[in-house]
Motif scaffolding. Structure first.
Motif, mmCIF file in Angstrom:
data_model
loop_
_atom_site.group_PDB
_atom_site.id
_atom_site.type_symbol
_atom_site.label_atom_id
_atom_site.label_comp_id
_atom_site.label_asym_id
_atom_site.label_seq_id
_atom_site.Cartn_x
_atom_site.Cartn_y
_atom_site.Cartn_z
ATOM 1 N N ARG A 1 0.996 -1.222 -0.022
ATOM 2 C CA ARG A 1 -0.152 -0.173 0.069
ATOM 3 C C ARG A 1 1.075 1.271 -0.216
ATOM 4 O O ARG A 1 1.557 1.616 0.917
ATOM 5 C CB ARG A 1 -0.794 0.017 1.159
ATOM 6 C CG ARG A 1 -1.701 -1.081 1.300
ATOM 7 C CD ARG A 1 -2.725 -1.329 2.642
ATOM 8 N NE ARG A 1 -2.098 -0.738 3.880
ATOM 9 C CZ ARG A 1 -2.009 -1.346 5.125
ATOM 10 N NH1 ARG A 1 -2.514 -2.481 5.194
ATOM 11 N NH2 ARG A 1 -1.267 -0.573 5.921
ATOM 12 N N THR B 1 -12.499 5.408 -0.948
ATOM 13 C CA THR B 1 -11.619 5.019 0.450
ATOM 14 C C THR B 1 -12.243 3.846 0.925
ATOM 15 O O THR B 1 -11.527 2.912 1.294
ATOM 16 C CB THR B 1 -12.018 6.239 1.715
ATOM 17 O OG1 THR B 1 -11.415 7.181 0.936
ATOM 18 C CG2 THR B 1 -11.131 5.816 2.753
ATOM 19 N N VAL B 2 -13.541 3.579 0.926
ATOM 20 C CA VAL B 2 -14.057 2.440 1.416
ATOM 21 C C VAL B 2 -13.752 1.188 0.541
ATOM 22 O O VAL B 2 -13.622 -0.072 1.096
ATOM 23 C CB VAL B 2 -15.848 2.443 1.699
ATOM 24 C CG1 VAL B 2 -16.507 1.004 1.923
ATOM 25 C CG2 VAL B 2 -15.925 3.278 2.849
ATOM 26 N N ARG C 1 -10.108 0.260 0.960
ATOM 27 C CA ARG C 1 -10.010 -0.271 2.322
ATOM 28 C C ARG C 1 -10.097 -1.782 2.437
ATOM 29 O O ARG C 1 -9.557 -2.497 3.096
ATOM 30 C CB ARG C 1 -10.759 0.263 3.279
ATOM 31 C CG ARG C 1 -10.390 0.050 4.827
ATOM 32 C CD ARG C 1 -11.371 0.797 5.633
ATOM 33 N NE ARG C 1 -11.338 2.210 5.661
ATOM 34 C CZ ARG C 1 -12.323 3.089 5.741
ATOM 35 N NH1 ARG C 1 -13.651 2.368 6.224
ATOM 36 N NH2 ARG C 1 -12.150 4.188 5.643
ATOM 37 N N LYS C 2 -11.086 -2.529 1.331
ATOM 38 C CA LYS C 2 -11.287 -3.860 1.392
ATOM 39 C C LYS C 2 -10.391 -4.502 0.522
ATOM 40 O O LYS C 2 -10.468 -5.778 0.371
ATOM 41 C CB LYS C 2 -12.768 -3.835 0.739
ATOM 42 C CG LYS C 2 -13.696 -3.454 1.612
ATOM 43 C CD LYS C 2 -15.178 -3.113 1.230
ATOM 44 C CE LYS C 2 -16.095 -2.814 1.895
ATOM 45 N NZ LYS C 2 -17.416 -2.746 1.456
ATOM 46 N N ARG D 1 -2.961 -1.517 -2.761
ATOM 47 C CA ARG D 1 -3.596 -0.346 -3.083
ATOM 48 C C ARG D 1 -2.340 0.620 -3.514
ATOM 49 O O ARG D 1 -1.162 0.670 -3.009
ATOM 50 C CB ARG D 1 -4.001 0.501 -1.993
ATOM 51 C CG ARG D 1 -5.106 -0.471 -1.449
ATOM 52 C CD ARG D 1 -5.662 -0.069 0.018
ATOM 53 N NE ARG D 1 -5.878 -1.017 0.832
ATOM 54 C CZ ARG D 1 -6.174 -0.900 2.183
ATOM 55 N NH1 ARG D 1 -5.992 0.291 2.764
ATOM 56 N NH2 ARG D 1 -6.348 -2.038 2.575
ATOM 57 N N GLU E 1 -5.417 7.644 4.628
ATOM 58 C CA GLU E 1 -6.895 6.735 5.115
ATOM 59 C C GLU E 1 -6.931 5.821 3.911
ATOM 60 O O GLU E 1 -7.363 4.785 4.245
ATOM 61 C CB GLU E 1 -7.871 7.845 5.322
ATOM 62 C CG GLU E 1 -9.075 7.020 5.994
ATOM 63 C CD GLU E 1 -10.342 7.981 6.411
ATOM 64 O OE1 GLU E 1 -11.350 7.517 6.682
ATOM 65 O OE2 GLU E 1 -10.050 9.258 6.821
ATOM 66 N N GLY F 1 -4.933 2.765 3.987
ATOM 67 C CA GLY F 1 -5.386 1.867 5.133
ATOM 68 C C GLY F 1 -4.205 2.104 6.288
ATOM 69 O O GLY F 1 -4.131 1.490 7.181
ATOM 70 N N GLY G 1 -6.191 6.799 9.906
ATOM 71 C CA GLY G 1 -7.346 7.811 9.523
ATOM 72 C C GLY G 1 -7.197 9.175 9.515
ATOM 73 O O GLY G 1 -6.356 9.580 10.224
#
Length: 191
Positions: A38, A142-143, A146-147, A151, A171, A174, A177
């Motif tokens: 990430r 973002t959501v 996050r999964k 990234r 954020e 990951g 925040g």
């Protein structure tokens, strides 16, 4: 030193073959981003972010055996496909949620048509755009990110002193925040 955030690398330690058309500095950046898993590439215009993100995506596909989604502004998608072909990388554009290639390119506004479970990684091209989106779009991106385990954020126009953009990036990747980042690194002097 007490504010240092030494998060462990969660990525690919030994990448596959890196594209021979890349410059040595580009290969080094891609290796670093793959090791992190990430990461963000904030590189100036003309330094080859598109080939770097495509080679990163290709390595994630090989590692996860799942496709990678590249999100771009509407005007950049076709250019990304052209660059992919120039570097011998298979990539196709989709605006309807279908995944017909190992690397699928779409624009941010079409994200809601895709299922995050299909992807091993996501690239946000021109990621500084996240700051300009309304809350709902930024939150959806973002959501979604996050999964997904791998990234990558890429932009030439990162604002190094813009705490909103830094928080959004942190954020989305990951890490901290947005509010946690503000509390840790910024002091409110309004008294």
């Amino acid at each position: 030193q007490s504010k240092a955030n030494a998060s462990p690398a969660v990525g690919i330690e030994k990448p596959g073959k890196l594209n021979d058309r890349m410059f040595p500095f580009q290969k080094d950046i891609v290796k670093w981003a793959l090791r992190r898993g990430r990461a963000a590439i904030f590189a100036d215009c003309g330094l080859g972010k598109t080939p770097m993100q495509l080679v990163w995506a290709q390595n994630v596909v090989e590692k996860t055996c799942k496709p990678v989604l590249i999100l771009t502004p509407l005007s950049v998608g076709a250019q990304t496909i052209r660059e992919a072909h120039k570097f011998g990388i298979e990539a196709k554009q989709s605006r309807d949620g279908s995944v017909t290639s190992k690397i699928t390119v779409t624009n941010y506004q079409q994200l809601h048509k895709f299922d995050w479970q299909q992807f091993g990684g996501v690239v946000c091209d021109e990621s500084s755009i996240l700051k300009g989106f309304d809350g709902a779009t930024r939150d959806a991106v973002t959501v979604f990110l996050r999964k997904v385990p791998y990234r990558l954020l890429c932009t030439a126009t990162a604002a190094p002193n813009d705490y909103i953009e830094l928080g959004n990036s942190s954020e989305a990747l990951g890490y901290l925040g947005f509010m946690d980042m503000l509390a840790r690194f910024f002091k409110n002097n309004r008294n």
